[in-house]
Design an enzyme around this catalytic site. Structure first.
Site, PDB file in Angstrom:
ATOM      1  N   THR A 140     -20.892  38.722  22.275  1.00 51.39           N
ATOM      2  CA  THR A 140     -20.813  37.405  22.915  1.00 51.39           C
ATOM      3  C   THR A 140     -20.873  36.297  22.125  1.00 51.39           C
ATOM      4  O   THR A 140     -20.058  35.289  21.981  1.00 51.39           O
ATOM      5  CB  THR A 140     -21.981  37.206  24.105  1.00 51.39           C
ATOM      6  OG1 THR A 140     -23.139  37.367  23.742  1.00 51.39           O
ATOM      7  CG2 THR A 140     -21.629  38.289  25.373  1.00 51.39           C
ATOM      8  N   PHE A 157     -23.219  33.504  31.358  1.00 54.42           N
ATOM      9  CA  PHE A 157     -24.294  34.424  31.617  1.00 54.42           C
ATOM     10  C   PHE A 157     -25.723  33.843  31.477  1.00 54.42           C
ATOM     11  O   PHE A 157     -26.597  34.401  32.072  1.00 54.42           O
ATOM     12  CB  PHE A 157     -23.841  35.656  31.011  1.00 54.42           C
ATOM     13  CG  PHE A 157     -23.884  35.630  29.452  1.00 54.42           C
ATOM     14  CD1 PHE A 157     -22.866  35.480  28.719  1.00 54.42           C
ATOM     15  CD2 PHE A 157     -25.240  35.991  28.912  1.00 54.42           C
ATOM     16  CE1 PHE A 157     -23.108  35.342  27.436  1.00 54.42           C
ATOM     17  CE2 PHE A 157     -25.351  36.013  27.359  1.00 54.42           C
ATOM     18  CZ  PHE A 157     -24.149  35.671  26.868  1.00 54.42           C
TER      19      PHE A 157
END
Ligand code: F0G
Length: 482
Positions: free
Chosen positions: A133, A455
């Site tokens: 990520t 997230f």
């Protein structure tokens, strides 16, 4: 073969350490967990640790340190510049990686930020076995893009292929030929590939990637945050390496790379991070940015205590009976879940046990985030905090469309030397209950959605009143107090 110890024929792994300091944990009743998960917007990152029973969010910065690490922290040499502590860490890196330069940084993503700023130009591509990520975010922020050149087996959730983290060499060659070597910023291998379930690559694969890099004059950069697990898998699964020591395998891997960077929150069971390289040109370029963004060159944003712990932690990583602990307990958990027909990523990898949310909740469409829903449901019925690794962890495309993740996983990380066998058995039992009641679990929808790395801070709500139904059923089966 490595000196692996098991308790019995059932292959129950043995903890090769004992607890000397403990932390009390609390299992709050399900009604309180319901309130906590609602307040957290069904995002396990936003739960307060006081409401969590078993924290399986990550293995980052939460691995148990050894007595030797703690002892070393007491003799740290406090100094802004030229600390003895730095030279001890530098010399340990030189010894293990056989590279001349160690450059400290405060954690893994700081290295990614610096690498992307220095080496990724507008329109350039970074080929890799799989993205992480923060890695991808930094590359994109600097105008570049990521090409994932994983092998077909990588995304097959249930597989017996032992090295799903390998890079596809033909795809790498084809990409370079198609785009031209000048369009490639560098080639990146992530060892112990995080987002596909902590899956390893072989030493042979790294050597082949090196050959291609040499052919086209490209740099090979390795993210070694999850090196410990990968070393264990090379030693136990790659036949050609069975007679090599962990130290020899480490050197051989390092020999293939121009730059290695790591999060010491994972590698070395400490905190912090840094780069190792043999190339003076690379060293000089990175060196310029360290005092600007991290701290002086002999601490790079880390405390000297952390640095002492890394030095000892890196040495301990060379001990097969230390690095096998995570993978063996994960394998035990994966085997137990597989026996109950609960879909998990196989073969067992490093980092944690990864539940396949796409199959677990096959009635929840991917646009309603099955992995996020499973993470929320699992916390609710157990107090175990896992992490969504699926579409919520992706970023929307420029036109606002979802980027549907290849895999929808609930990651249950096993920080090293922290939890015991009873914690693992409890987690397996609760997952089994959830599996039997899976039809009660529904999807999620965003209520608050940040545009970058959503997230971490995003908040979601259930699409129906499925939380209530799940809680009712749980109380019926288990009572109010659990
Ligand atoms: N690379 C990999 C492969 C990682 O797993 C991580 C962190 C980083 C880089 C970034 O390092 O956290 O020190 O800045 N992974 C953590 C996880 C956050 O939970 O998997 P960092």
């Amino acid at each position: 073969m490595p000196d692996v110890k098991f308790y019995s024929g059932d292959k129950v792994p043995l903890e090769m350490h004992k607890a000397k300091i403990v932390q009390k944990i609390e299992l709050i009743p399900i009604e309180q967990r319901l309130k906590a998960v609602q307040e957290a917007g069904n995002n396990t990152f936003l739960l307060k640790n006081r409401d969590v029973f078993i924290d399986a969010l990550t293995d980052s910065g939460v691995n148990a340190m050894s007595d030797q690490q703690l002892a070393a922290m007491m003799i740290a040499d406090d100094s802004y510049a030229g600390s003895e502590t730095f030279y001890r860490l530098e010399s340990k890196c030189q010894e293990l990686f056989h590279k001349k330069y160690f450059i400290p940084a405060h954690q893994g993503r700081a290295c990614e930020n610096i690498l992307a700023q220095l080496y990724v130009n507008e329109g350039q591509i970074v080929p890799m076995n799989y993205h992480f990520t923060t890695t991808k975010a930094h590359i994109v922020l600097n105008g570049g893009s990521v090409e994932e050149l994983f092998i077909d087996e990588a995304l097959r959730v249930q597989s017996d292929y032992p090295f799903k983290g390998n890079m596809d060499i033909d795809k790498l060659r084809a990409l370079i030929q198609e785009k031209g070597a000048d369009k490639i910023a560098f080639v990146r291998i992530e060892t112990g590939t995080n987002l596909i379930g902590g899956q390893p690559h072989t030493l042979e694969n790294v050597k082949k990637v090196r050959e291609v890099c040499d052919e086209y004059g490209l740099m090979l950069v390795m993210d070694t945050s999850l090196l410990a697990d990968n070393l264990h898998f090379i030693k136990t699964r790659e036949k050609a390496c069975q007679d090599m020591s962990i130290r020899e395998i480490t050197k051989e891997i390092s020999d293939q790379c121009d730059i290695m960077y790591f999060s010491a929150r994972k590698l070395g069971c400490a905190r912090g991070g840094g780069f190792v390289t043999d190339r003076e040109d690379v060293y000089l370029k990175i060196r310029e940015l360290i005092p600007l963004m991290e701290g002086f060159l002999t601490y790079g944003g880390m405390s000297v205590r952390e640095m002492e712990a890394i030095t000892v932690g890196l040495e301990e990583t060379m001990d097969e009976n230390m690095i096998n602990q995570g993978p063996q307990f994960i394998e035990y958990m994966v085997d137990e879940l597989t026996q109950r027909n609960i879909p998990v990523v196989t073969p067992a990898g490093g980092l944690g046990c990864h539940v396949d949310a796409m199959s677990f909740l096959e009635h929840v469409p991917q646009t309603e985030y099955p992995a996020g829903a499973l993470a929320s449901a699992m916390y609710l019925v157990s107090g175990v905090r896992g992490m969504e690794r699926g579409t919520i962890s992706e970023q929307r495309q420029e036109n606002g469309d979802e980027t549907l993740a290849h895999l929808e996983l609930l990651r249950l990380a096993l920080p090293r030397r922290v939890f015991t066998m009873s914690h693992i058995k409890y987690t397996v039992d609760r997952l089994e209950w959830l599996w039997e009641n899976r039809k009660l679990v529904g999807g999620l929808v965003f209520e608050e959605e940040p545009s970058i790395l959503r997230f971490f801070f995003g908040k979601l709500v259930p699409t129906t009143d499925w939380h209530t139904k799940l809680v009712q059923q749980f109380k019926k089966d288990m009572g109010d107090s659990l």
